[in-house]
Write an enzyme that holds these catalytic residues in place. Structure first.
Site, PDB file in Angstrom:
ATOM      1  N   GLU A 121       9.149 -51.427 -36.465  1.00  0.00           N
ATOM      2  CA  GLU A 121       9.517 -51.260 -35.065  1.00  0.00           C
ATOM      3  C   GLU A 121       9.704 -52.583 -34.336  1.00  0.00           C
ATOM      4  OE1 GLU A 121       7.161 -49.505 -36.574  1.00  0.00           O
ATOM      5  OE2 GLU A 121       8.032 -47.498 -36.551  1.00  0.00           O
ATOM      6  N   HIS A 143       1.661 -38.239 -32.304  1.00  0.00           N
ATOM      7  CA  HIS A 143       3.017 -37.682 -32.196  1.00  0.00           C
ATOM      8  C   HIS A 143       3.260 -36.922 -30.898  1.00  0.00           C
ATOM      9  CE1 HIS A 143       2.724 -38.339 -36.573  1.00  0.00           C
ATOM     10  NE2 HIS A 143       4.016 -38.524 -36.506  1.00  0.00           N
TER      11      HIS A 143
END
Lengths: 407, 411
Positions: A139, A211
């Site tokens: 990322e 999540h």
């Protein structure tokens, strides 16, 4: 494209815990139902009823509704519409960007075959691997790479697979992207240009700690970046296209529960919706309800219940851009109603609600009839079994409205 | 010339073309280390179950980088082989139970299974002690069970029940027990943490190591390299162990990694590539790695060559980015459990009937504990549970307000 499926917002189906929770809070007894078991009978519920997005007035259910939106350009108003859900509208928006801007590129983890939520599906086939490509799982690297690209004149559209994975990239966003223009003294060639960082966010009922987070509050301390959270397909397409042309780094958070849940008639043409501007979803004179993303539909139900049970007229505002948010629209509304309730699913502390609450009390102090009230997620991580307990429901918002009215 | 052509507008209109032609998939790098799970030779096998005997692993089990590869001869006992077989079979059974509970929609959300990769958790566990540490990524159920948790606690956590490891608040990825510092959901985040755990061991002069496991996808995260550097700089007794199952989510390793020889990625840290389908090779390599780290030589980078049978997670069928034939072929010819089974039979360690008995024991254990996990109640739906474990007990805010006055929670 996969045909849009009509479905209830699964916030309602995941609310199976709620009646038992309400009971448990009083009796401290445990429920035999698991977090993933079928929804409990709804017969005894009064407020937390399933939310039918297909009945929401905040989504354009007919082409006429879609095309009459005042913010649309005239050329689009006379065009056709297509029934799309949120991920299809994002796909539509992305392909519009790729078609109209030859220097735009999409990349991220697994975007080639459509991404986890299918947002980039078919784009590789249509635009080729030079413009739509997979990255390694990295990322921070993705973000830095995107900033370098957008800084050299490209339109970078990186996808972070989940907003929860943003944090390794946070430094790049905060210290590089957000400040580049500022620390180069506004030099034309040193800024992060057209950079839209897309990421799914929010609770789904069973995503858990890594999540289902809503990290938008972290951006409040990041000046130079704008954070956009659309509530539905029309908004998503228009805001996404505008974001890709804005010239500033934009974090585009997509409520993942709405990807398949929110369906509306979306104009087929190319259009932009204003970044940094809130939208008044319904007018009211008694309470201002400020929210964004998934929870605007819960607010709609709460406003309806407040009208029916309390005779209260609620003005509902969708911030759309949560940072920097549209102070004028909110302040004008609170100056009219004298009461303000802010609703979001991110934690109460450090959330958008703190920012809205502080600004409103500073700007509307003499007009306020009650303290600004926040209905938010609790200050805990997002636990697997308790997502539906954390996310504000109709009853909690209704209670907030009732409290500011009775204050 | 090059600079001028880069500035030409025509090239800008077709951005990055040359770069991506160059980055087109390279042929799969040659794997000299095989994933054959069934070869090895053995001398006379003693009748006593506890008496060690020597096994010679085949030539292709190790490949070393800046290092003398460990001996291919190791001592095992019959009871150890039986136990390894039992452990791998139990993990497989547990993962299949999770798979089926997920398909019944009893487990929801995110769930990553390790079917095909059981030899790694098992081999490592059989080479270290409970005082050593393990930290891994989200494919963690087998590790949690072998390190000392139970099938019941693992499955109950997946189901979101009170008897789960994190009282159902975590689910998959959130598994802990003594000596096991967790599954971790953020790709690569556990690697520097593992270096820190090992540093504490060094600081306290403990003869122990920490295995910091990560996948071939995570090997590209920046913090992995930051951890390498710190660990080498201070000779931290950490073993960086990459489980290379060939796919980082849906992307083949050679499409995501410029160097797919993950054991060489430490550059200044010696590396060892291991057949991760052969549990005996894993055990021997892990024992070697522990010895290496504890002796003060600093970190080691390992690569276990393995294969995952299922998709990345339950929502991934695992067939869009690889062929069915590839999966079937790996399952039928390189399976770690079948490989060990074949050797156990060939060497006369156990008879067919005795192995069936072990299968039955594993099945019974898992089935019983899965039932118990399913019977476990859901966590108490109150603020006591919800707000527990955020701060040190006693240091929490005095009270937390609920929806109504009666719901206010006092710590």
């Amino acid at each position: 494209m996969v045909p849009a499926r009509r479905c209830l917002l699964s916030l309602s189906s995941s609310s199976s815990l709620r009646p038992s929770l309400a009971k448990a809070f009083v009796s401290a007894s445990s429920s035999p139902r698991s977090y993933s078991s079928p929804a409990a009978p709804t017969t005894k519920r009064k407020l937390n009823l399933p939310i039918d997005l297909n009945a929401s007035s905040y989504l354009a259910q007919t082409p006429q509704q879609a095309l009459s939106l005042p913010e649309l350009p005239d050329s689009v108003k006379s065009s056709k519409t297509k029934r799309l859900n949120l991920y299809q509208a994002i796909n539509d928006g992305l392909s519009t960007i790729l078609e109209t801007d030859p220097k735009s590129l999409i990349f991220g983890e697994d975007v080639s075959f459509g991404g986890v939520f299918r947002c980039t599906t078919t784009l590789l086939d249509r635009f080729g691997s030079q413009r739509v490509f997979n990255t390694p799982l990295t990322e921070q690297g993705i973000m830095g790479f995107a900033i370098g690209l957008s800084g050299s004149g490209y339109t970078a559209l990186p996808e972070i697979q989940f907003a929860d994975y943003l944090f390794p990239a946070f430094d790049q966003l905060h210290n590089e992207a957000s400040k580049w223009r500022y620390r180069s003294g506004g030099a034309e060639s040193f800024n992060s240009g057209n950079l839209v960082v897309r990421m799914p966010c929010g609770a789904v009922g069973h995503g858990g700690l890594y999540h289902s987070q809503s990290p938008e509050g972290f951006f409040l301390g990041m000046q130079g970046v704008k954070v956009v959270i659309p509530r539905g397909p029309i908004q998503a397409k228009g805001l996404l296209i505008a974001a890709a042309r804005a010239g500033d780094p934009i974090v585009f958070m997509e409520p993942k529960i709405l990807y398949r849940g929110a369906i509306e008639e979306v104009p087929v043409g190319e259009y932009e919706l204003p970044i940094g501007k809130a939208e008044v979803l319904q007018k009211g004179k008694d309470v201002t309800l400020v929210s964004y993303g998934t929870l605007v539909y819960t607010c709609e139900m709460a406003a309806k219940a407040a009208k029916e049970k309390l005779g209260v007229e609620v003005e509902v505002i969708d911030l759309r851009t949560v940072h920097p948010w549209d102070k004028k629209t909110v302040v004008d509304s609170v100056n009219k109603t004298g009461r303000c309730v802010v609703v979001h699913e991110a934690s109460r502390t450090g959330g958008i609600g703190e920012s809205v609450g502080a600004e409103v009390q500073e700007r509307c102090f003499l007009r306020l009839e009650a303290p600004v009230t926040r209905i938010t997620g609790w200050d805990t991580p997002m636990p697997l079994v308790f997502e539906s307990l954390i996310v504000p429901d109709v009853a909690r918002i209704f209670d907030g409205i009732k409290r500011v009215i009775e204050y | 010339m090059l600079a001028r052509s880069l500035r030409s507008p025509r090239l800008l209109a077709a951005p990055l073309r040359s770069q991506f032609v160059a980055a087109a998939p390279k042929p799969l790098s040659l794997r000299t280390v095989t994933t054959d799970a069934a070869s090895a030779s053995v001398g006379a096998v003693p009748s006593d179950a506890e008496q060690p005997f020597t096994v010679t692993l085949p030539n292709e089990v190790f490949e070393a980088y800046e290092l003398d590869a460990p001996s291919r001869q190791l001592e095992v006992t019959k009871s150890q082989l039986r136990q390894m077989y039992f452990h791998m079979t139990s993990i497989r059974r547990m993962e299949m139970a999770a798979d089926s509970l997920y398909k019944q929609k009893k487990i929801r959300g995110f769930c990553h299974l390790s079917t095909g990769q059981e030899a790694i958790a098992t081999g490592i566990e059989h080479a270290i002690t409970k005082e050593d540490a393990v930290i891994t990524a989200y494919r963690c159920h087998g590790f949690a069970y072998l390190r000392g948790s139970t099938v019941k606690a693992v499955i109950a956590e997946l189901l979101g029940r009170k008897d789960g490891i994190a009282y159902g608040k975590g689910g998959s990825m959130h598994m802990f027990c003594k000596g096991f510092y967790g599954g971790n959901g953020i790709v690569g985040a556990q690697v520097p943490v593992g270096a820190g755990i090992a540093f504490a061991m060094k600081y306290e002069d403990k003869p122990n190591t920490c295995f910091a496991l990560y996948g071939d996808g995570a090997a590209n995260q920046g913090q992995v390299f930051e951890a390498y550097n710190m660990a080498k700089l201070w000779d931290v007794p950490v073993v960086f162990a990459c489980e290379n199952n060939k796919y980082g989510m849906g992307t083949a390793s050679n499409r995501a990694s410029a160097l797919t020889e993950y054991y060489k990625r430490g550059q200044y840290i010696p590396g060892l590539k291991v057949n991760g389908m052969d549990v005996l090779a894993v055990k021997q390599a892990a024992a070697f790695a522990k010895e290496y780290a504890v002796s003060g030589k600093g970190p080691l980078v390992m690569e276990f060559v393995t294969y995952r049978y299922g998709g990345h997670s339950m929502s991934d069928p695992g067939t869009t980015y690889r062929t069915r034939d590839e999966v079937v072929n790996m399952r039928s010819t390189q399976d770690p459990i079948q490989g060990l089974r074949k050797r156990i039979l060939e060497w006369g360690v156990l008879t067919e009937d005795e192995l069936k008995q072990v299968d039955k024991e594993a099945r019974q254990l898992v089935d019983k504990e899965v039932v118990e996990a399913e019977e476990s109640p859901v966590p108490d739906t109150n603020f006591e549970t919800l707000f527990k474990d955020i701060y040190v007990p006693g240091s929490e805010p005095r009270w937390t307000r609920g929806r109504t006055a009666e719901e206010t929670h006092y710590y």
